[in-house]
Design a protein around this motif. Structure first.
Motif, PDB file in Angstrom:
ATOM      1  N   LEU A  89       0.882  -1.166   0.000  1.00  0.00           N
ATOM      2  CA  LEU A  89       0.000   0.000   0.000  1.00  0.00           C
ATOM      3  C   LEU A  89       0.915   1.210   0.000  1.00  0.00           C
ATOM      4  CD1 LEU A  89      -2.813  -1.053   2.504  1.00  0.00           C
ATOM      5  CD2 LEU A  89      -2.816  -1.169   0.012  1.00  0.00           C
ATOM      6  N   ASN A  90       0.948   1.912  -1.112  1.00  0.00           N
ATOM      7  CA  ASN A  90       2.028   2.855  -1.399  1.00  0.00           C
ATOM      8  C   ASN A  90       1.795   4.229  -0.800  1.00  0.00           C
ATOM      9  OD1 ASN A  90       3.129   0.853  -3.030  1.00  0.00           O
ATOM     10  ND2 ASN A  90       2.110   1.620  -4.860  1.00  0.00           N
ATOM     11  N   GLU A  91       2.907   4.879  -0.489  1.00  0.00           N
ATOM     12  CA  GLU A  91       2.931   6.306  -0.181  1.00  0.00           C
ATOM     13  C   GLU A  91       3.514   7.008  -1.395  1.00  0.00           C
ATOM     14  OE1 GLU A  91       2.207   9.517   0.873  1.00  0.00           O
ATOM     15  OE2 GLU A  91       1.965   8.374   2.724  1.00  0.00           O
ATOM     16  N   TYR A  92       2.782   7.981  -1.940  1.00  0.00           N
ATOM     17  CA  TYR A  92       3.210   8.643  -3.175  1.00  0.00           C
ATOM     18  C   TYR A  92       4.460   9.493  -2.956  1.00  0.00           C
ATOM     19  CZ  TYR A  92       2.789  11.120  -7.631  1.00  0.00           C
ATOM     20  OH  TYR A  92       3.014  11.624  -8.892  1.00  0.00           O
ATOM     21  N   GLY A  93       4.594  10.087  -1.774  1.00  0.00           N
ATOM     22  CA  GLY A  93       5.707  10.997  -1.545  1.00  0.00           C
ATOM     23  C   GLY A  93       5.468  12.334  -2.220  1.00  0.00           C
ATOM     24  N   PHE A  94       6.562  13.021  -2.587  1.00  0.00           N
ATOM     25  CA  PHE A  94       6.385  14.352  -3.170  1.00  0.00           C
ATOM     26  C   PHE A  94       6.188  14.301  -4.682  1.00  0.00           C
ATOM     27  CE2 PHE A  94      11.308  14.786  -2.639  1.00  0.00           C
ATOM     28  CZ  PHE A  94      11.549  14.117  -3.814  1.00  0.00           C
ATOM     29  N   ALA A  95       5.661  15.378  -5.232  1.00  0.00           N
ATOM     30  CA  ALA A  95       5.617  15.595  -6.677  1.00  0.00           C
ATOM     31  C   ALA A  95       6.767  16.539  -7.003  1.00  0.00           C
ATOM     32  CB  ALA A  95       4.282  16.174  -7.111  1.00  0.00           C
ATOM     33  N   ARG A  96       7.876  15.960  -7.378  1.00  0.00           N
ATOM     34  CA  ARG A  96       9.093  16.724  -7.625  1.00  0.00           C
ATOM     35  C   ARG A  96      10.065  15.832  -8.398  1.00  0.00           C
ATOM     36  NH1 ARG A  96      13.458  18.701  -2.980  1.00  0.00           N
ATOM     37  NH2 ARG A  96      14.762  19.960  -4.353  1.00  0.00           N
ATOM     38  N   TRP A  97      10.788  16.404  -9.308  1.00  0.00           N
ATOM     39  CA  TRP A  97      11.848  15.683 -10.007  1.00  0.00           C
ATOM     40  C   TRP A  97      13.170  16.333  -9.592  1.00  0.00           C
ATOM     41  CZ3 TRP A  97      10.600  11.372 -12.796  1.00  0.00           C
ATOM     42  CH2 TRP A  97       9.249  11.184 -13.062  1.00  0.00           C
ATOM     43  N   VAL A  98      13.780  15.771  -8.579  1.00  0.00           N
ATOM     44  CA  VAL A  98      14.934  16.409  -7.942  1.00  0.00           C
ATOM     45  C   VAL A  98      16.062  16.611  -8.943  1.00  0.00           C
ATOM     46  CG1 VAL A  98      16.655  16.225  -6.118  1.00  0.00           C
ATOM     47  CG2 VAL A  98      14.334  15.406  -5.716  1.00  0.00           C
ATOM     48  N   ASN A  99      16.463  17.893  -9.078  1.00  0.00           N
ATOM     49  CA  ASN A  99      17.584  18.283  -9.929  1.00  0.00           C
ATOM     50  C   ASN A  99      17.380  17.973 -11.411  1.00  0.00           C
ATOM     51  OD1 ASN A  99      18.933  19.432  -7.843  1.00  0.00           O
ATOM     52  ND2 ASN A  99      20.541  17.909  -7.693  1.00  0.00           N
ATOM     53  N   VAL A 100      16.147  17.639 -11.798  1.00  0.00           N
ATOM     54  CA  VAL A 100      15.841  17.550 -13.230  1.00  0.00           C
ATOM     55  C   VAL A 100      15.383  18.942 -13.657  1.00  0.00           C
ATOM     56  CG1 VAL A 100      14.455  16.439 -15.017  1.00  0.00           C
ATOM     57  CG2 VAL A 100      15.200  15.129 -13.015  1.00  0.00           C
ATOM     58  N   GLU A 101      16.310  19.732 -14.161  1.00  0.00           N
ATOM     59  CA  GLU A 101      16.072  21.167 -14.358  1.00  0.00           C
ATOM     60  C   GLU A 101      14.853  21.474 -15.231  1.00  0.00           C
ATOM     61  OE1 GLU A 101      15.759  24.732 -16.268  1.00  0.00           O
ATOM     62  OE2 GLU A 101      16.748  23.104 -17.358  1.00  0.00           O
ATOM     63  N   PRO A 102      14.604  20.729 -16.327  1.00  0.00           N
ATOM     64  CA  PRO A 102      13.421  21.072 -17.137  1.00  0.00           C
ATOM     65  C   PRO A 102      12.096  20.903 -16.393  1.00  0.00           C
ATOM     66  CG  PRO A 102      14.962  19.722 -18.398  1.00  0.00           C
ATOM     67  CD  PRO A 102      15.421  19.687 -16.971  1.00  0.00           C
ATOM     68  N   LYS A 103      12.099  20.112 -15.322  1.00  0.00           N
ATOM     69  CA  LYS A 103      10.894  19.943 -14.517  1.00  0.00           C
ATOM     70  C   LYS A 103      10.873  20.988 -13.409  1.00  0.00           C
ATOM     71  CE  LYS A 103       8.848  16.219 -16.285  1.00  0.00           C
ATOM     72  NZ  LYS A 103       7.446  16.232 -16.771  1.00  0.00           N
ATOM     73  N   PHE A 104      10.592  22.227 -13.786  1.00  0.00           N
ATOM     74  CA  PHE A 104      10.505  23.353 -12.858  1.00  0.00           C
ATOM     75  C   PHE A 104      11.773  23.473 -12.019  1.00  0.00           C
ATOM     76  CE2 PHE A 104       8.439  25.591  -9.119  1.00  0.00           C
ATOM     77  CZ  PHE A 104       8.256  26.786  -9.790  1.00  0.00           C
ATOM     78  N   GLY A 105      12.917  23.306 -12.665  1.00  0.00           N
ATOM     79  CA  GLY A 105      14.195  23.479 -11.984  1.00  0.00           C
ATOM     80  C   GLY A 105      14.488  22.437 -10.941  1.00  0.00           C
ATOM     81  N   GLY A 106      13.780  21.316 -10.984  1.00  0.00           N
ATOM     82  CA  GLY A 106      14.000  20.282  -9.984  1.00  0.00           C
ATOM     83  C   GLY A 106      13.352  20.595  -8.653  1.00  0.00           C
ATOM     84  N   ARG A 107      12.558  21.661  -8.616  1.00  0.00           N
ATOM     85  CA  ARG A 107      11.905  22.060  -7.361  1.00  0.00           C
ATOM     86  C   ARG A 107      10.526  21.421  -7.252  1.00  0.00           C
ATOM     87  NH1 ARG A 107      12.359  28.333  -8.097  1.00  0.00           N
ATOM     88  NH2 ARG A 107      12.916  27.807 -10.230  1.00  0.00           N
ATOM     89  N   TYR A 108       9.839  21.719  -6.159  1.00  0.00           N
ATOM     90  CA  TYR A 108       8.507  21.171  -5.986  1.00  0.00           C
ATOM     91  C   TYR A 108       7.581  21.668  -7.089  1.00  0.00           C
ATOM     92  CZ  TYR A 108       9.780  19.312  -1.453  1.00  0.00           C
ATOM     93  OH  TYR A 108      10.377  18.594  -0.454  1.00  0.00           O
TER      94      TYR A 108
END
Length: 715
Positions: free
Chosen positions: A408-427
């Protein structure tokens, strides 16, 4: 000055480990390989760049390898390591004040190197430690240049320009005070060390001691959850060791009844059996006990609070120790155990970790039960505080783990850490619109509204209420809690049990979720899973044209894939990895509907990760959901093998529930079990219960009673 973290005697002992096969010897060897490889690159101090981009990461690499090189110089005495640190620090001193403040804005103040000041705190902490290792090798002019053009402007920026933020109680605050304190010590500016310990006004309302007092509960749980705990534990332990050496009058390792030791143990106790941390609150699903901060923490724990087989086993998993005398102490204990063939896999017992500075703001429960085959089943339940700005709105949410996977999963955050094209890797914006919403968790969402109206201020003002935590039985352990302030005019109680019996391949999860209300509501009892649906016991309609399940509160991101009416109780069975999982559940109301969903709606930038869920929807006033999750069977695609694809549990029935107790009947192929659970907040082990449902009287003493004696023929 001499290195801030080593004495001459300690360095001699560490030097003797060079080339050794011990964990410390391996650590030193690994550091030499990494630093030597980095030193072959041209020195570079880049300017501003995107958050998570090249420049950002180059600054991070620079401080990391300066710190490692400084330590290696102290241990090996090889001049090349000192030269590397001195040259790179001098380059930073040449350029730092020319950069201006970062052009990219974030919600946090900007620095001259990074888009947020937090990263600059990290840079200063590690670079100051590196400087302390090599400063005696520098000329007066070199030291003056680095101190006046680099370190002193940083100290001024952190304590004057951003002085209003210096005492913020937060993981950012821990890094801030540790960085300023260490740099002040290294530069011989004692006033900065005092500020770091006692706060900007030097009165104890801020500073490191206030951080320890307010962020860590008496049990050691960190308010923002394990992900931020493993991040905050690094400066916590490093600065504690600095204070232990340079301000012994504080007795830092005894402060608040040894809270540093307690918090390291608490962090380790939250981890799944595979070493990964559950993604509670804003969190990555990939973080685990091999994180560098956890390595430092385990070494500190071993040296200052004693070493046992679990800690030695943890060092074995980590494969390295902190390059420090604390790490050497752990390395020595590990070597003794290795020589005696006594290294074991860590097994942390069940634990309830209270929350709040005084331990009175609810708790987090971590229950573990070892199956007959040695596999560990773990259940986590949140009934504590919100978690401040990184908190999720999921009080009474659970996660479930066995067979080396989160089920039974926990989704965690919506963020791509340090993937700059994804909003600079921020939340990402979807962190608020989906990941933090109640429907994204294994909980009950009422009227498609998120707990506390998605208000952080409101959520921070309330907390869950522990009911019971029983972990001393071999065959059944249980946890129960209330959350009565998270929805207007609706009280919630969740009671979950791990049941071990030789008739089942693995411990069962038995889950009771009661909602008390005086008006009709729609209740969505959701389960986030991974895998392939194998079968159900009800018919359902699928949709060729997909629509979102709702318009907001996270529902706008859920595609409605299929739905069907549940008769009596609903069965959903799926295959995940090599194991089958069968969930069978019901509601005390008869109007149940099962809805299958998938994340991805209203997501034009494809920011959200894939996640499947099924929801048992029920309508009514006071309602009790009851379900059982059974692990069974084995599947191997390579060898085309499948066994026991159908579980033993065939039904769940709510006999009745009221303010005194709930009674649930679980039917298997050959047996009927009766579970009776207290719903009285002031219950004790001696409290007697008597309820009557459908003319049958049920009696028990204590928090719950489980009758497993009835056979199918006795029904």
């Amino acid at each position: 000055m001499q290195s801030a973290l080593f004495t001459h005697n300690e360095l001699e002992l560490l030097e003797s480990q060079v080339g050794n096969s011990s964990l410390m010897g391996i650590t030193i060897s690994n550091h030499i390989d990494q630093v030597d490889a980095y030193m072959r690159l041209p020195l570079e101090v880049p300017g501003h760049g995107e958050a998570g981009g090249y420049e950002h990461n180059r600054h991070k690499q620079n401080y990391k390898y300066m710190y490692m090189a400084g330590n290696l110089f102290s241990v090996t005495k090889e001049k090349k390591y000192a030269s590397f640190v001195i040259e790179l620090l001098s380059l930073y001193a040449d350029k730092y004040l020319t950069f201006g403040f970062h052009v990219q804005k974030n919600t946090n103040p900007t620095g001259r190197l990074f888009h947020q000041i937090l990263n600059e705190h990290c840079w200063l902490l590690f670079s100051s430690l590196a400087y302390s290792c090599v400063s005696n090798e520098m000329t007066d002019d070199q030291r003056g240049h680095v101190e006046s053009q680099l370190f002193e402007p940083m100290l001024d920026m952190f304590t004057v320009k951003y002085g209003h933020d210096f005492d913020r109680i937060h993981n950012h605050g821990i890094w801030a005070v540790a960085a300023v304190g260490i740099c002040g010590l290294v530069l011989g500016k004692r006033e900065y060390l005092e500020k770091a310990v006692y706060g900007q006004d030097n009165n104890g309302t801020g500073g490191f001691l206030a951080q320890l007092s307010k962020l860590y509960s008496p049990a050691g749980y960190y308010i923002e959850g394990p992900y931020y705990h493993r991040y905050a534990i690094y400066p916590t332990c490093v600065f504690a060791e600095i204070l232990h050496r340079h301000m012994p009058e504080i007795a830092i390792y005894e402060y608040k009844d040894g809270v540093i030791g307690r918090t390291v143990k608490a962090l380790l106790a939250t981890a799944y059996p595979n070493g990964k941390f559950p993604a509670l609150n804003d969190a990555s699903r990939s973080m685990g006990v091999t994180d560098a901060g956890v390595q430092v923490a385990v070494s500190v724990l071993s040296k200052h609070y004693g070493c046992d087989e679990n800690i030695v086993g943890m060092a074995e998993i980590q494969g390295e120790v902190w390059l420090h005398s604390c790490g050497l102490a752990l390395s020595d204990e590990h070597q003794k155990a290795k020589d005696n063939n006594a290294i074991v896999t860590p097994y942390w017992p069940s634990i309830e970790l209270n929350e709040g500075a005084e331990g009175d703001k609810g708790a987090q429960g971590f229950m573990r039960l070892k199956g007959f085959d040695g596999d560990i089943t773990q259940l986590n339940m949140n009934y504590g505080q919100h978690g401040m700005g990184h908190g999720h709105f999921d009080t009474l949410g659970i996660t479930f783990f066995n067979r080396d996977q989160e089920v039974l999963n926990e989704y965690g955050f919506a963020r791509w850490v340090n993937v700059e094209p994804k909003f600079g890797g921020r939340y990402l914006d979807e962190n608020k619109s989906y990941a933090r919403q109640t429907i994204a968790h294994n909980a009950v969402t009422i009227d498609q509204q998120t707990q506390n109206d998605f208000s952080v201020e409101k959520a921070d003002s309330v907390h869950g209420i522990p009911h019971f935590f029983i972990d001393d039985a071999e065959d059944c352990i249980g946890i129960s809690a209330y959350a009565n302030d998270h929805y207007d005019n609706v009280g919630m109680q969740r009671s979950a049990f791990l049941l071990k019996d030789e008739r089942f391949e693995a411990p069962l999860l038995v889950d009771l979720f009661r909602l008390k209300a005086d008006a009709n509501h729609t209740y969505d009892y959701s389960h986030q899973y991974t895998g392939q649906i194998v079968r159900t016991n009800f018919s359902y309609d699928t949709y060729s044209e997909l629509e979102p399940l709702g318009s907001d509160n996270g529902y706008q991101h859920l595609w409605k894939l299929a739905s069907g009416k549940a008769e009596d109780c609903a069965l959903v069975s799926w295959l995940q990895g090599n194991a089958y999982y069968s969930w069978i559940g019901t509601s005390s109301n008869s109007n149940g509907e099962v809805i299958f969903t998938s994340v991805g709606a209203a997501d034009p930038s494809f920011n959200l990760r894939d996640q499947s869920s099924f929801i048992l929807r029920s309508q009514g006033e006071t309602t009790l959901f009851a379900s059982v999750l059974e692990t069974h069977g084995y599947f191997n695609e390579e060898f085309e093998q499948s066994t026991n694809a159908r579980g033993q549990v065939t039904g769940v029935k709510v006999i009745g529930h009221d303010d005194i107790g709930s009674v649930v009947e679980i039917t298997t192929n050959n047996n009927v079990f009766t579970l009776m659970v207290s719903n009285q907040l002031d219950c004790t082990k001696e409290t007697t219960h008597q309820v009557k449902f459908a003319g049958v009287e049920y009696n028990w003493t204590g928090f719950y009673s489980l009758d497993m004696s009835a056979s199918e023929g006795d029904k």
